[in-house]
Design a protein around this motif. Structure first.
Motif, PDB file in Angstrom:
ATOM      1  N   ILE A 182       0.844  -1.209   0.000  1.00  8.64           N
ATOM      2  CA  ILE A 182       0.000   0.000   0.000  1.00  8.64           C
ATOM      3  C   ILE A 182       0.871   1.248   0.000  1.00  8.64           C
ATOM      4  N   ASP A 183       1.961   1.196   0.774  1.00 11.85           N
ATOM      5  CA  ASP A 183       2.849   2.354   0.853  1.00 11.85           C
ATOM      6  C   ASP A 183       4.256   1.892   1.224  1.00 11.85           C
ATOM      7  N   PRO A 184       5.011   1.439   0.197  1.00 13.27           N
ATOM      8  CA  PRO A 184       6.330   0.843   0.462  1.00 13.27           C
ATOM      9  C   PRO A 184       7.290   1.789   1.194  1.00 13.27           C
ATOM     10  N   GLY A 185       7.081   3.084   1.074  1.00 15.67           N
ATOM     11  CA  GLY A 185       8.016   4.010   1.702  1.00 15.67           C
ATOM     12  C   GLY A 185       7.581   4.461   3.092  1.00 15.67           C
ATOM     13  N   ALA A 186       6.502   3.882   3.602  1.00 15.77           N
ATOM     14  CA  ALA A 186       5.957   4.348   4.881  1.00 15.77           C
ATOM     15  C   ALA A 186       6.988   4.230   5.994  1.00 15.77           C
ATOM     16  N   ASP A 187       7.025   5.229   6.844  1.00 12.10           N
ATOM     17  CA  ASP A 187       7.933   5.222   7.976  1.00 12.10           C
ATOM     18  C   ASP A 187       7.131   4.868   9.219  1.00 12.10           C
ATOM     19  N   TRP A 188       7.505   3.754   9.869  1.00 11.80           N
ATOM     20  CA  TRP A 188       6.683   3.285  11.003  1.00 11.80           C
ATOM     21  C   TRP A 188       7.130   3.920  12.288  1.00 11.80           C
ATOM     22  N   PHE A 233      25.879  13.586  25.993  1.00 15.58           N
ATOM     23  CA  PHE A 233      26.692  13.082  24.883  1.00 15.58           C
ATOM     24  C   PHE A 233      26.052  13.538  23.564  1.00 15.58           C
ATOM     25  N   ASP A 234      26.882  14.198  22.710  1.00 13.36           N
ATOM     26  CA  ASP A 234      26.330  14.775  21.483  1.00 13.36           C
ATOM     27  C   ASP A 234      25.935  13.723  20.461  1.00 13.36           C
ATOM     28  N   ASN A 235      26.787  12.715  20.342  1.00 17.07           N
ATOM     29  CA  ASN A 235      26.596  11.789  19.237  1.00 17.07           C
ATOM     30  C   ASN A 235      26.782  10.334  19.679  1.00 17.07           C
ATOM     31  N   PRO A 236      25.950   9.873  20.616  1.00 20.60           N
ATOM     32  CA  PRO A 236      26.106   8.500  21.106  1.00 20.60           C
ATOM     33  C   PRO A 236      25.608   7.507  20.057  1.00 20.60           C
ATOM     34  N   LYS A 237      26.094   6.275  20.151  1.00 18.42           N
ATOM     35  CA  LYS A 237      25.650   5.243  19.224  1.00 18.42           C
ATOM     36  C   LYS A 237      25.131   4.049  20.025  1.00 18.42           C
ATOM     37  N   VAL A 238      24.070   3.447  19.533  1.00 12.19           N
ATOM     38  CA  VAL A 238      23.533   2.239  20.167  1.00 12.19           C
ATOM     39  C   VAL A 238      23.333   1.206  19.067  1.00 12.19           C
ATOM     40  N   SER A 239      23.832   0.008  19.276  1.00 10.79           N
ATOM     41  CA  SER A 239      23.578  -1.018  18.270  1.00 10.79           C
ATOM     42  C   SER A 239      23.303  -2.352  18.931  1.00 10.79           C
ATOM     43  N   THR A 240      22.650  -3.216  18.182  1.00  7.89           N
ATOM     44  CA  THR A 240      22.305  -4.544  18.687  1.00  7.89           C
ATOM     45  C   THR A 240      23.028  -5.571  17.838  1.00  7.89           C
ATOM     46  N   SER A 241      23.655  -6.541  18.492  1.00  5.59           N
ATOM     47  CA  SER A 241      24.244  -7.626  17.713  1.00  5.59           C
ATOM     48  C   SER A 241      24.191  -8.925  18.496  1.00  5.59           C
ATOM     49  N   PHE A 242      24.450 -10.014  17.779  1.00  3.56           N
ATOM     50  CA  PHE A 242      24.407 -11.341  18.385  1.00  3.56           C
ATOM     51  C   PHE A 242      25.796 -11.793  18.852  1.00  3.56           C
ATOM     52  N   PHE A 270      15.373 -12.335  22.963  1.00  2.92           N
ATOM     53  CA  PHE A 270      14.860 -13.240  21.930  1.00  2.92           C
ATOM     54  C   PHE A 270      15.030 -12.554  20.577  1.00  2.92           C
ATOM     55  N   SER A 271      15.348 -13.334  19.531  1.00  5.27           N
ATOM     56  CA  SER A 271      15.540 -12.744  18.192  1.00  5.27           C
ATOM     57  C   SER A 271      14.324 -11.939  17.758  1.00  5.27           C
ATOM     58  N   GLY A 272      13.141 -12.400  18.167  1.00  5.39           N
ATOM     59  CA  GLY A 272      11.921 -11.741  17.699  1.00  5.39           C
ATOM     60  C   GLY A 272      11.334 -10.767  18.708  1.00  5.39           C
ATOM     61  N   CYS A 273      12.144 -10.312  19.655  1.00  4.02           N
ATOM     62  CA  CYS A 273      11.625  -9.424  20.705  1.00  4.02           C
ATOM     63  C   CYS A 273      11.272  -8.052  20.119  1.00  4.02           C
ATOM     64  N   PRO A 274       9.974  -7.675  20.150  1.00  3.83           N
ATOM     65  CA  PRO A 274       9.580  -6.413  19.543  1.00  3.83           C
ATOM     66  C   PRO A 274       9.987  -5.199  20.383  1.00  3.83           C
ATOM     67  N   ALA A 275      10.412  -5.426  21.628  1.00 10.20           N
ATOM     68  CA  ALA A 275      10.779  -4.296  22.496  1.00 10.20           C
ATOM     69  C   ALA A 275      12.188  -3.794  22.197  1.00 10.20           C
ATOM     70  N   LEU A 276      12.903  -4.536  21.357  1.00 10.22           N
ATOM     71  CA  LEU A 276      14.309  -4.233  21.123  1.00 10.22           C
ATOM     72  C   LEU A 276      14.555  -2.822  20.589  1.00 10.22           C
ATOM     73  N   ARG A 277      13.778  -2.424  19.579  1.00 11.79           N
ATOM     74  CA  ARG A 277      13.967  -1.087  18.977  1.00 11.79           C
ATOM     75  C   ARG A 277      13.657  -0.006  20.003  1.00 11.79           C
ATOM     76  N   VAL A 278      12.646  -0.265  20.836  1.00 12.43           N
ATOM     77  CA  VAL A 278      12.292   0.702  21.884  1.00 12.43           C
ATOM     78  C   VAL A 278      13.459   0.826  22.863  1.00 12.43           C
ATOM     79  N   MET A 279      14.065  -0.302  23.218  1.00 12.67           N
ATOM     80  CA  MET A 279      15.198  -0.281  24.152  1.00 12.67           C
ATOM     81  C   MET A 279      16.358   0.528  23.571  1.00 12.67           C
ATOM     82  N   GLU A 280      16.655   0.301  22.303  1.00  8.81           N
ATOM     83  CA  GLU A 280      17.739   1.063  21.656  1.00  8.81           C
ATOM     84  C   GLU A 280      17.450   2.555  21.758  1.00  8.81           C
TER      85      GLU A 280
END
Lengths: 256, 161
Positions: free
Chosen positions: A250-256, B71-80, B49-59
C-alpha cells in the motif's frame, strides 16, 4: 581460508533458504492466531511465529551485510519463483494434526541444522545459531509433547496423527534438497551439508516417533517434494506472499 | 573497566525494560559492552529473543538517556556477538522480576528440559506446589503457570540457554 566467489554464492544460497523457510512458516504459524483449538495452543503457535520472524530477520540482515537488499525489500517484494523455501512450509495450515506434524518435522530439522551451524567458520552464522538454540528448544519441546499426548489420547487422535505424519513426511524430505554449492560450503567449513543433516534428522525423528508407537514411513518408499530450493513452488505460495505483503505494498516508503 | 565505561553502566541502570518496568537493561543482562569514539559512547545490546519487539524501543531509550546526559553523538547497536541467556540476569534483576509479579528463571546448566520449567516457585506465596500451563505466554520471554497452594495463575520469566 579466503572465500572465493563460489563460497559467497553458496553462503547466500544457504542463508536464503533458511531465512525463507522461517519467514514462510512464521507466516503460516501466525494463521493460527485466534483460531487455535485451545487458548494455550493459539498462544504457542503465535509465539513460535514471532520467534521465526525474528530469526528470519537476523538471517536477512546477514544477507544484507553480504550485499543483498534490506530485509523488508527482500521479504516483501519478491515473487514466488524468487523464494527458496521448501514446499513443507508453504502448505496451508490444514487441520491441526497437519500443522503439528509439520511443526515436529521442521523444528527438529532446524534444531539440528543450527546446532551444526554453531561451529560454522562463517562468524555471522555461528553467532545467530548460538542465539537460536535456546529459542528452538522450546519449539521442539512443544512438538514432542503433542506427539506424545495425542498418541496416548484416543484411537482417533493417534490415527489422525499417524496419517498427518504420513502426509507431511514426503514434504519434510524436501527440506534437504541439495543446493549447487554443497561441496564448497563443506570445504570452507561453513556447513556440513544437507545429506549429513538429513541423516541426523531421520534418526532423531524416527526415535522420537517410535517412543510413542507411531511409524515413520521409509524414506526410500516416498517421493520427496523437491523444487522449492530452486524457486519451483506449489500454488499455495503466491497467495501467501500477496497477503503477507499487502500492507507493505500500500505504501512501500511508509515510515513506522 | 574504565571509569567512563563504568559510568555508562551506572547510567543505564536507570533505563528500565519497557515491558517490565522494575528491571533495568543492565540487570536484565542485555548491555554487553561500551566502546568509545573519542568522547562518544557506543553501547552494544544483545536481544533476549531474536523476535523481541521491544528491542527497537530499548535502543531508543538508551539513545535518549545518553543524549540527555550530555553526549552529542552517542551510538547504540544490537548484535548477536554475545548471545544472551537467562543466567545473565543479575541477582538484583531476579529480585526485580519477582517484584513485578514474575517468577524469576532458575539458573540453568546450559540445557533446559520440561521438568526445569515445572519446578518454579510461585512469586506470590513462594510455594513450589505449582504447575506449568504452557511454556508460551503473553510475551516471548514468559511462560504461564498455576499455583496449587494459593490458587493464583502467574507468569514466569523463561529460562533460556
Amino acid at each position: 581460508m579466503e572465500l572465493t566467489e563460489r563460497h559467497v554464492e553458496g553462503l547466500k544460497e544457504l542463508l536464503y533458504k533458511m531465512a525463507d523457510d522461517l519467514l514462510i512458516l512464521g507466516h503460516r504459524n501466525s494463521e493460527w492466531t485466534g483460531l487455535g483449538p485451545v487458548l494455550e495452543e493459539d498462544i504457542a503457535f503465535s509465539s513460535m511465529a514471532q520467534d521465526k520472524l525474528g530469526q528470519s530477520l537476523a538471517l536477512y540482515e546477514l544477507l544484507h551485510e553480504l550485499g543483498e537488499n534490506i530485509p523488508d525489500i527482500v521479504a516483501f517484494t519478491r515473487n514466488d519463483n524468487q523464494f527458496h523455501n521448501c514446499h513443507l512450509v508453504e502448505m496451508p495450515i490444514g487441520e491441526y494434526d497437519f500443522s503439528l506434524a509439520r511443526h515436529f518435522f521442521f523444528d527438529h530439522a532446524d534444531a539440528i541444522r543450527f546446532a551444526m551451524l554453531e561451529n560454522s567458520s562463517f562468524e555471522g552464522i555461528s553467532m545467530v545459531s548460538r542465539k537460536f538454540r535456546g529459542e528452538i528448544k522450546y519449539h521442539t519441546m512443544h512438538a514432542d509433547v503433542w506427539m506424545k499426548q495425542l498418541s496416548h489420547g484416543t484411537e482417533e487422535s493417534k490415527a489422525r496423527m499417524q496419517s498427518a505424519i504420513n502426509a507431511a513426511f514426503p514434504l519434510a524430505l524436501g527440506i534437504f534438497e541439495e543446493g549447487e554449492y554443497e561441496a564448497e560450503l563443506k570445504e570452507a567449513g561453513i556447513f556440513e551439508g544437507e545429506a549429513a543433516l538429513k541423516n541426523q534428522w531421520l534418526e532423531k525423528v524416527n526415535n522420537e516417533l517410535k517412543k510413542h508407537g507411531y511409524t515413520l514411513p521409509d524414506a526410500d518408499d516416498v517421493t520427496p517434494a523437491l523444487g522449492g530450493r530452486k524457486g519451483f513452488h506449489t500454488e499455495h505460495l503466491q497467495p501467501l506472499l500477496n497477503e503477507m505483503s499487502e500492507v507493505f505494498q500500500i505504501d512501500p516508503g511508509a515510515d513506522w | 573497566m574504565e571509569n567512563r565505561t563504568a559510568a555508562i553502566y551506572q547510567l543505564l541502570e536507570t533505563v528500565m525494560d519497557p515491558e517490565i518496568p522494575t528491571i533495568s537493561l543492565v540487570d536484565l543482562g542485555i548491555v554487553t559492552g561500551v566502546e568509545w569514539d573519542d568522547e562518544n559512547p557506543h553501547v552494544k545490546l544483545t536481544p533476549t529473543f531474536s523476535g523481541c519487539p521491544a528491542l527497537r524501543v530499548m535502543e531508543q531509550l538508551v539513545h535518549e538517556k545518553l543524549k540527555a546526559s550530555g553526549f552529542d553523538n552517542p551510538k547504540v547497536s544490537t548484535s548477536f556477538e554475545v548471545a544472551w541467556n537467562s543466567n545473565m540476569i543479575s541477582e538484583k534483576g531476579l529480585a526485580a522480576l519477582k517484584k513485578h509479579g514474575l517468577a524469576p528463571p532458575p539458573k540453568h546448566a546450559g540445557y533446559i528440559e520440561l521438568d526445569v520449567l515445572s519446578d518454579i516457585a510461585c512469586p506470590l506465596c513462594d510455594s513450589r506446589n505449582t504447575t506449568m500451563q504452557t511454556p508460551f505466554g503473553p510475551t516471548l520471554c514468559r511462560s504461564m503457570h498455576y499455583c496449587k497452594n494459593c490458587h493464583n495463575a502467574f507468569e514466569a520469566f523463561k529460562p533460556v540457554t
